[in-house]
Design a protein around this motif. Structure first.
Motif, short mmCIF file in Angstrom:
data_model
loop_
_atom_site.label_atom_id
_atom_site.label_comp_id
_atom_site.label_asym_id
_atom_site.label_seq_id
_atom_site.Cartn_x
_atom_site.Cartn_y
_atom_site.Cartn_z
N ALA A 163 -98.92 57.63 7.06
CA ALA A 163 -100.28 57.09 6.83
C ALA A 163 -100.40 56.27 5.55
N THR A 164 -99.30 55.71 5.08
CA THR A 164 -99.38 54.88 3.88
C THR A 164 -99.76 53.44 4.21
N ILE A 165 -99.64 53.07 5.48
CA ILE A 165 -99.92 51.69 5.89
C ILE A 165 -100.88 51.70 7.08
N PHE B 16 -105.45 59.44 2.36
CA PHE B 16 -106.67 60.10 2.85
C PHE B 16 -107.62 59.10 3.51
N GLU B 17 -107.70 57.90 2.96
CA GLU B 17 -108.53 56.86 3.59
C GLU B 17 -107.96 56.49 4.96
N ASN B 18 -106.65 56.32 5.05
CA ASN B 18 -106.04 55.98 6.33
C ASN B 18 -106.15 57.12 7.33
N LEU B 19 -106.10 58.36 6.86
CA LEU B 19 -106.30 59.50 7.75
C LEU B 19 -107.69 59.41 8.39
N GLN B 20 -108.70 59.08 7.61
CA GLN B 20 -110.05 58.91 8.16
C GLN B 20 -110.09 57.74 9.14
N ILE C 100 -95.22 65.09 -4.65
CA ILE C 100 -94.25 65.36 -3.59
C ILE C 100 -93.75 64.06 -2.96
N ARG C 101 -94.63 63.11 -2.74
CA ARG C 101 -94.28 61.86 -2.04
C ARG C 101 -94.30 60.65 -2.97
N TYR C 102 -93.97 60.84 -4.21
CA TYR C 102 -93.96 59.73 -5.17
C TYR C 102 -93.24 58.54 -4.56
N PRO C 103 -93.79 57.33 -4.64
CA PRO C 103 -94.92 56.83 -5.42
C PRO C 103 -96.18 56.58 -4.60
N VAL C 104 -96.46 57.38 -3.59
CA VAL C 104 -97.64 57.13 -2.76
C VAL C 104 -98.93 57.30 -3.55
N GLU C 105 -99.98 56.69 -3.04
CA GLU C 105 -101.31 56.87 -3.59
C GLU C 105 -102.10 57.72 -2.61
N SER D 207 -99.82 67.70 1.45
CA SER D 207 -100.82 68.43 0.69
C SER D 207 -102.19 67.80 0.88
N ASP D 208 -103.21 68.60 0.65
CA ASP D 208 -104.58 68.11 0.67
C ASP D 208 -105.07 67.81 -0.75
N VAL D 209 -104.25 68.11 -1.74
CA VAL D 209 -104.59 67.88 -3.15
C VAL D 209 -103.89 66.61 -3.60
N ALA D 210 -104.67 65.64 -4.06
CA ALA D 210 -104.12 64.33 -4.40
C ALA D 210 -102.95 64.41 -5.37
N GLU D 211 -103.09 65.18 -6.42
CA GLU D 211 -102.03 65.26 -7.43
C GLU D 211 -100.75 65.83 -6.84
N HIS D 212 -100.87 66.83 -5.98
CA HIS D 212 -99.69 67.43 -5.34
C HIS D 212 -99.03 66.43 -4.40
N LEU D 213 -99.86 65.76 -3.60
CA LEU D 213 -99.34 64.80 -2.64
C LEU D 213 -98.60 63.66 -3.35
N GLU D 214 -99.18 63.18 -4.42
CA GLU D 214 -98.54 62.09 -5.16
C GLU D 214 -97.25 62.54 -5.84
#
Length: 126
Positions: free
Chosen positions: A30-32, A74-78, A64-69, A55-62
């Motif tokens: 969901a990065t693109i 979350f916007e693309n998930l919506q 774990i999956r560095y360098p994602v935003e 993760s559902d927590v932005a800091e954790h997700l970033e």
């Protein structure tokens, strides 16, 4: 999910009028977001899109999956949820990728991601 060669093939099949007989299962992180690619999928009989999230927590997700935003994911998930709701041939699910960094939070992650309205949430183990 967004490999250009794959979608060139999917578009060719759709243009040939054969896509209405084919079911697909695709995975994305969901990065693109690409309207052209997603439009091609609406021409298929059935498409299951699995969104992999750690993760559902932005800091954790970033982390774990560095360098994602995380905001983009979350916007693309919506956006995926809204898009799937408007196409009866599209099913959406979330796969929580289990890692040592999130294993103790899986139940909370699943509960919080359910707030996006995606009914199917499972786990994958790394």
């Amino acid at each position: 999910m967004l490999a250009p060669g794959l979608f060139n093939t999917l578009q060719s099949v759709a243009n040939a009028g054969q896509s209405h007989n084919i079911s697909l299962r695709l995975h994305t992180n969901a990065t693109i977001w690409n309207d052209k690619y997603l439009d091609a999928l609406t021409k298929y009989k059935h498409v299951k899109i699995v969104i992999s999230i750690d993760s559902d927590v932005a800091e954790h997700l970033e982390y774990i999956r560095y360098p994602v935003e995380a905001a983009v994911i979350f916007e693309n998930l919506q956006r995926y949820k809204s898009w799937a709701d408007n196409h009866s041939n599209i099913d959406l699910s979330i796969c929580i990728t289990t890692t040592p960094l999130n294993v103790f939070y899986l139940d909370t992650i699943k509960k919080n991601l359910a707030s996006y309205g995606v009914l199917k949430i499972g786990r994958a183990h790394v």
